[in-house]
Scaffold this motif. Structure first.
Motif, PDB file in Angstrom:
ATOM      1  N   PHE A  92       0.836  -1.193   0.000  1.00  0.00           N
ATOM      2  CA  PHE A  92       0.000   0.000   0.000  1.00  0.00           C
ATOM      3  C   PHE A  92       0.877   1.252   0.000  1.00  0.00           C
ATOM      4  CE2 PHE A  92       0.714  -1.173   4.381  1.00  0.00           C
ATOM      5  CZ  PHE A  92       0.995   0.026   5.026  1.00  0.00           C
ATOM      6  N   TYR A  93       0.304   2.333  -0.517  1.00  0.00           N
ATOM      7  CA  TYR A  93       1.021   3.600  -0.546  1.00  0.00           C
ATOM      8  C   TYR A  93       0.822   4.349   0.757  1.00  0.00           C
ATOM      9  CZ  TYR A  93       2.117   3.177  -5.460  1.00  0.00           C
ATOM     10  OH  TYR A  93       2.634   2.753  -6.649  1.00  0.00           O
ATOM     11  N   TRP A  94       1.925   4.866   1.283  1.00  0.00           N
ATOM     12  CA  TRP A  94       1.907   5.711   2.468  1.00  0.00           C
ATOM     13  C   TRP A  94       3.023   6.745   2.300  1.00  0.00           C
ATOM     14  CZ3 TRP A  94       5.535   6.315   6.539  1.00  0.00           C
ATOM     15  CH2 TRP A  94       5.071   7.094   7.604  1.00  0.00           C
ATOM     16  N   GLN A  95       2.658   8.008   2.257  1.00  0.00           N
ATOM     17  CA  GLN A  95       3.609   9.115   2.068  1.00  0.00           C
ATOM     18  C   GLN A  95       4.555   8.860   0.893  1.00  0.00           C
ATOM     19  OE1 GLN A  95       5.595  10.016   5.753  1.00  0.00           O
ATOM     20  NE2 GLN A  95       3.744  10.902   6.651  1.00  0.00           N
ATOM     21  N   ASN A  96       3.999   8.556  -0.259  1.00  0.00           N
ATOM     22  CA  ASN A  96       4.740   8.313  -1.503  1.00  0.00           C
ATOM     23  C   ASN A  96       5.714   7.144  -1.429  1.00  0.00           C
ATOM     24  OD1 ASN A  96       3.456  10.390  -2.899  1.00  0.00           O
ATOM     25  ND2 ASN A  96       4.862  11.906  -2.031  1.00  0.00           N
ATOM     26  N   LYS A  97       5.510   6.246  -0.485  1.00  0.00           N
ATOM     27  CA  LYS A  97       6.311   5.026  -0.393  1.00  0.00           C
ATOM     28  C   LYS A  97       5.367   3.850  -0.507  1.00  0.00           C
ATOM     29  CE  LYS A  97       9.681   6.948   2.811  1.00  0.00           C
ATOM     30  NZ  LYS A  97      10.163   6.916   4.188  1.00  0.00           N
ATOM     31  N   LEU A  98       5.884   2.747  -1.016  1.00  0.00           N
ATOM     32  CA  LEU A  98       5.100   1.518  -1.090  1.00  0.00           C
ATOM     33  C   LEU A  98       5.536   0.626   0.068  1.00  0.00           C
ATOM     34  CD1 LEU A  98       2.967   0.014  -2.729  1.00  0.00           C
ATOM     35  CD2 LEU A  98       4.790  -0.954  -4.096  1.00  0.00           C
ATOM     36  N   LEU A  99       4.642   0.426   1.037  1.00  0.00           N
ATOM     37  CA  LEU A  99       4.938  -0.399   2.203  1.00  0.00           C
ATOM     38  C   LEU A  99       4.288  -1.769   2.038  1.00  0.00           C
ATOM     39  CD1 LEU A  99       4.365   2.113   5.141  1.00  0.00           C
ATOM     40  CD2 LEU A  99       6.483   1.622   3.916  1.00  0.00           C
ATOM     41  N   LEU A 100       4.854  -2.738   2.734  1.00  0.00           N
ATOM     42  CA  LEU A 100       4.363  -4.107   2.674  1.00  0.00           C
ATOM     43  C   LEU A 100       4.083  -4.579   4.099  1.00  0.00           C
ATOM     44  CD1 LEU A 100       3.993  -6.430   0.604  1.00  0.00           C
ATOM     45  CD2 LEU A 100       6.270  -7.165   1.211  1.00  0.00           C
ATOM     46  N   LYS A 101       2.818  -4.946   4.384  1.00  0.00           N
ATOM     47  CA  LYS A 101       2.428  -5.403   5.725  1.00  0.00           C
ATOM     48  C   LYS A 101       1.378  -6.509   5.594  1.00  0.00           C
ATOM     49  CE  LYS A 101       4.805  -2.009   7.592  1.00  0.00           C
ATOM     50  NZ  LYS A 101       6.106  -2.256   8.178  1.00  0.00           N
ATOM     51  N   ARG A 102       1.039  -7.115   6.732  1.00  0.00           N
ATOM     52  CA  ARG A 102       0.037  -8.181   6.774  1.00  0.00           C
ATOM     53  C   ARG A 102      -1.274  -7.609   7.312  1.00  0.00           C
ATOM     54  NH1 ARG A 102       0.625 -13.539   6.533  1.00  0.00           N
ATOM     55  NH2 ARG A 102       2.874 -13.397   6.872  1.00  0.00           N
ATOM     56  N   ILE A 103      -2.388  -7.969   6.670  1.00  0.00           N
ATOM     57  CA  ILE A 103      -3.706  -7.545   7.150  1.00  0.00           C
ATOM     58  C   ILE A 103      -4.046  -8.377   8.389  1.00  0.00           C
ATOM     59  CG2 ILE A 103      -6.175  -7.449   6.644  1.00  0.00           C
ATOM     60  CD1 ILE A 103      -5.416  -6.962   3.694  1.00  0.00           C
ATOM     61  N   ILE A 104      -4.240  -7.678   9.511  1.00  0.00           N
ATOM     62  CA  ILE A 104      -4.555  -8.337  10.780  1.00  0.00           C
ATOM     63  C   ILE A 104      -6.058  -8.339  11.019  1.00  0.00           C
ATOM     64  CG2 ILE A 104      -4.218  -8.226  13.291  1.00  0.00           C
ATOM     65  CD1 ILE A 104      -1.717  -9.105  11.657  1.00  0.00           C
ATOM     66  N   SER A 105      -6.710  -7.234  10.666  1.00  0.00           N
ATOM     67  CA  SER A 105      -8.160  -7.184  10.829  1.00  0.00           C
ATOM     68  C   SER A 105      -8.780  -6.289   9.767  1.00  0.00           C
ATOM     69  CB  SER A 105      -8.544  -6.738  12.235  1.00  0.00           C
ATOM     70  OG  SER A 105      -8.027  -5.468  12.507  1.00  0.00           O
ATOM     71  N   ILE A 106     -10.056  -6.557   9.524  1.00  0.00           N
ATOM     72  CA  ILE A 106     -10.785  -5.892   8.447  1.00  0.00           C
ATOM     73  C   ILE A 106     -11.756  -4.862   9.041  1.00  0.00           C
ATOM     74  CG2 ILE A 106     -10.503  -7.834   6.874  1.00  0.00           C
ATOM     75  CD1 ILE A 106     -13.312  -8.756   7.603  1.00  0.00           C
ATOM     76  N   PRO A 107     -12.412  -4.058   8.200  1.00  0.00           N
ATOM     77  CA  PRO A 107     -13.319  -3.033   8.712  1.00  0.00           C
ATOM     78  C   PRO A 107     -14.362  -3.601   9.684  1.00  0.00           C
ATOM     79  CG  PRO A 107     -13.017  -2.762   6.356  1.00  0.00           C
ATOM     80  CD  PRO A 107     -12.328  -4.029   6.735  1.00  0.00           C
ATOM     81  N   GLY A 108     -14.546  -2.891  10.806  1.00  0.00           N
ATOM     82  CA  GLY A 108     -15.537  -3.280  11.807  1.00  0.00           C
ATOM     83  C   GLY A 108     -15.006  -4.188  12.897  1.00  0.00           C
ATOM     84  N   ASP A 109     -13.857  -4.842  12.692  1.00  0.00           N
ATOM     85  CA  ASP A 109     -13.283  -5.714  13.721  1.00  0.00           C
ATOM     86  C   ASP A 109     -12.843  -4.896  14.928  1.00  0.00           C
ATOM     87  OD1 ASP A 109     -13.597  -8.016  12.226  1.00  0.00           O
ATOM     88  OD2 ASP A 109     -11.493  -8.172  11.627  1.00  0.00           O
ATOM     89  N   VAL A 110     -12.880  -5.547  16.097  1.00  0.00           N
ATOM     90  CA  VAL A 110     -12.361  -4.936  17.325  1.00  0.00           C
ATOM     91  C   VAL A 110     -11.069  -5.660  17.653  1.00  0.00           C
ATOM     92  CG1 VAL A 110     -12.775  -4.504  19.769  1.00  0.00           C
ATOM     93  CG2 VAL A 110     -14.658  -4.304  18.135  1.00  0.00           C
ATOM     94  N   ILE A 111      -9.996  -4.888  17.765  1.00  0.00           N
ATOM     95  CA  ILE A 111      -8.667  -5.478  17.979  1.00  0.00           C
ATOM     96  C   ILE A 111      -8.108  -5.015  19.316  1.00  0.00           C
ATOM     97  CG2 ILE A 111      -7.495  -3.624  16.725  1.00  0.00           C
ATOM     98  CD1 ILE A 111      -5.562  -5.805  15.656  1.00  0.00           C
ATOM     99  N   SER A 112      -7.363  -5.913  19.975  1.00  0.00           N
ATOM    100  CA  SER A 112      -6.653  -5.587  21.213  1.00  0.00           C
ATOM    101  C   SER A 112      -5.266  -6.195  21.128  1.00  0.00           C
ATOM    102  CB  SER A 112      -7.368  -6.163  22.436  1.00  0.00           C
ATOM    103  OG  SER A 112      -8.561  -5.464  22.673  1.00  0.00           O
ATOM    104  N   ILE A 113      -4.305  -5.493  21.699  1.00  0.00           N
ATOM    105  CA  ILE A 113      -2.936  -6.010  21.786  1.00  0.00           C
ATOM    106  C   ILE A 113      -2.473  -5.769  23.215  1.00  0.00           C
ATOM    107  CG2 ILE A 113      -0.591  -5.930  20.861  1.00  0.00           C
ATOM    108  CD1 ILE A 113      -1.748  -4.623  18.321  1.00  0.00           C
ATOM    109  N   ASP A 114      -2.055  -6.834  23.902  1.00  0.00           N
ATOM    110  CA  ASP A 114      -1.611  -6.647  25.293  1.00  0.00           C
ATOM    111  C   ASP A 114      -0.147  -6.200  25.328  1.00  0.00           C
ATOM    112  OD1 ASP A 114       0.044  -8.924  25.068  1.00  0.00           O
ATOM    113  OD2 ASP A 114      -1.300 -10.219  26.216  1.00  0.00           O
ATOM    114  N   GLY A 115       0.368  -5.956  26.506  1.00  0.00           N
ATOM    115  CA  GLY A 115       1.735  -5.459  26.690  1.00  0.00           C
ATOM    116  C   GLY A 115       2.807  -6.391  26.166  1.00  0.00           C
ATOM    117  N   ASN A 116       2.487  -7.699  26.037  1.00  0.00           N
ATOM    118  CA  ASN A 116       3.452  -8.668  25.515  1.00  0.00           C
ATOM    119  C   ASN A 116       3.359  -8.823  24.004  1.00  0.00           C
ATOM    120  OD1 ASN A 116       4.427  -9.293  28.100  1.00  0.00           O
ATOM    121  ND2 ASN A 116       2.703 -10.685  28.425  1.00  0.00           N
ATOM    122  N   GLY A 117       2.358  -8.174  23.383  1.00  0.00           N
ATOM    123  CA  GLY A 117       2.208  -8.255  21.930  1.00  0.00           C
ATOM    124  C   GLY A 117       1.206  -9.296  21.463  1.00  0.00           C
ATOM    125  N   LEU A 118       0.464  -9.925  22.399  1.00  0.00           N
ATOM    126  CA  LEU A 118      -0.541 -10.912  22.025  1.00  0.00           C
ATOM    127  C   LEU A 118      -1.748 -10.184  21.418  1.00  0.00           C
ATOM    128  CD1 LEU A 118      -1.165 -13.977  22.149  1.00  0.00           C
ATOM    129  CD2 LEU A 118      -2.419 -13.487  24.253  1.00  0.00           C
TER     130      LEU A 118
END
Length: 196
Positions: A92-118
């Motif tokens: 995806f484009y971000w500030q004129n750069k092409l970045l590569l990442k993994r989709i973790i959640s889609i629109p409407g999902d509720v996400i949580s990440i604890d202090g350990n990264g779970l």
């Protein structure tokens, strides 16, 4: 026989005339084949450029935010698609750069990440065999966090160093920013790897 200058001119034999005609015919055929080959190469190159820009963009990985799944300098082919799912690797484009990442959640999902990264999505712990080491990384969000409409929450596989949707600097990625999802790793070629 004498020519206009008074010098003796030899008339070629029928065999010599036939050989010259064959030579000239061969030269014409060679030029036609060369010209048609050049045209074919131009057409193939034009089609390749159209495919690469419109359907199957090619990109080279820069950095280590997707380790261990992808390495720095890997060359990938993306597939332009409207079908994006959790777990897909996307460019995806971000500030004129092409970045590569993994989709973790889609629109409407509720996400949580604890202090350990779970990571939990909609109350269920996310299984992430592609991550070597969990880490909270650079995160300035408050959890639980609901992914806005028409956006995707993305993270790199190397959680300690990846700058991604956990940071408000990048945030969730709009669907219009996404170039495509990773379809194939082209280089290096120890094995053909279908990713995603």
């Amino acid at each position: 026989m004498k020519g206009l200058s008074g010098k003796r001119v030899e008339i070629p034999s029928m065999e010599e005339i036939m050989q010259e005609r064959k030579r000239l015919s061969y030269r014409r055929r060679y030029k036609r084949v060369l010209k048609s080959t050049a045209y074919a190469l131009v057409v193939v190159a034009a089609i390749a450029v159209l495919l690469a820009t419109n359907l199957l963009p090619v990109l080279q990985v820069s950095g280590d935010s997707m380790n261990p799944t992808l390495q720095d300098q890997d060359i990938l082919v993306l597939l332009k698609t409207d079908t994006l799912e959790k777990g897909d690797l996307c460019g995806f484009y971000w500030q004129n750069k092409l970045l590569l990442k993994r989709i973790i959640s889609i629109p409407g999902d509720v996400i949580s990440i604890d202090g350990n990264g779970l990571v939990t999505v909609n109350g269920e712990v996310l299984e992430e065999p592609y991550v070597d080491e969990l880490a909270l990384g650079e995160c300035d969000l408050s959890f639980p966090y609901q992914v806005p409409e028409n956006r995707f929450f993305v993270m790199g596989d190397h959680r300690a160093t990846s700058i991604d949707s956990r940071s408000t600097v990048v945030g969730c990625v709009e669907k219009s920013q996404i170039v495509g999802k990773v379809f194939l790793r082209v280089w290096p070629v120890p094995r053909i790897s279908w990713i995603g």
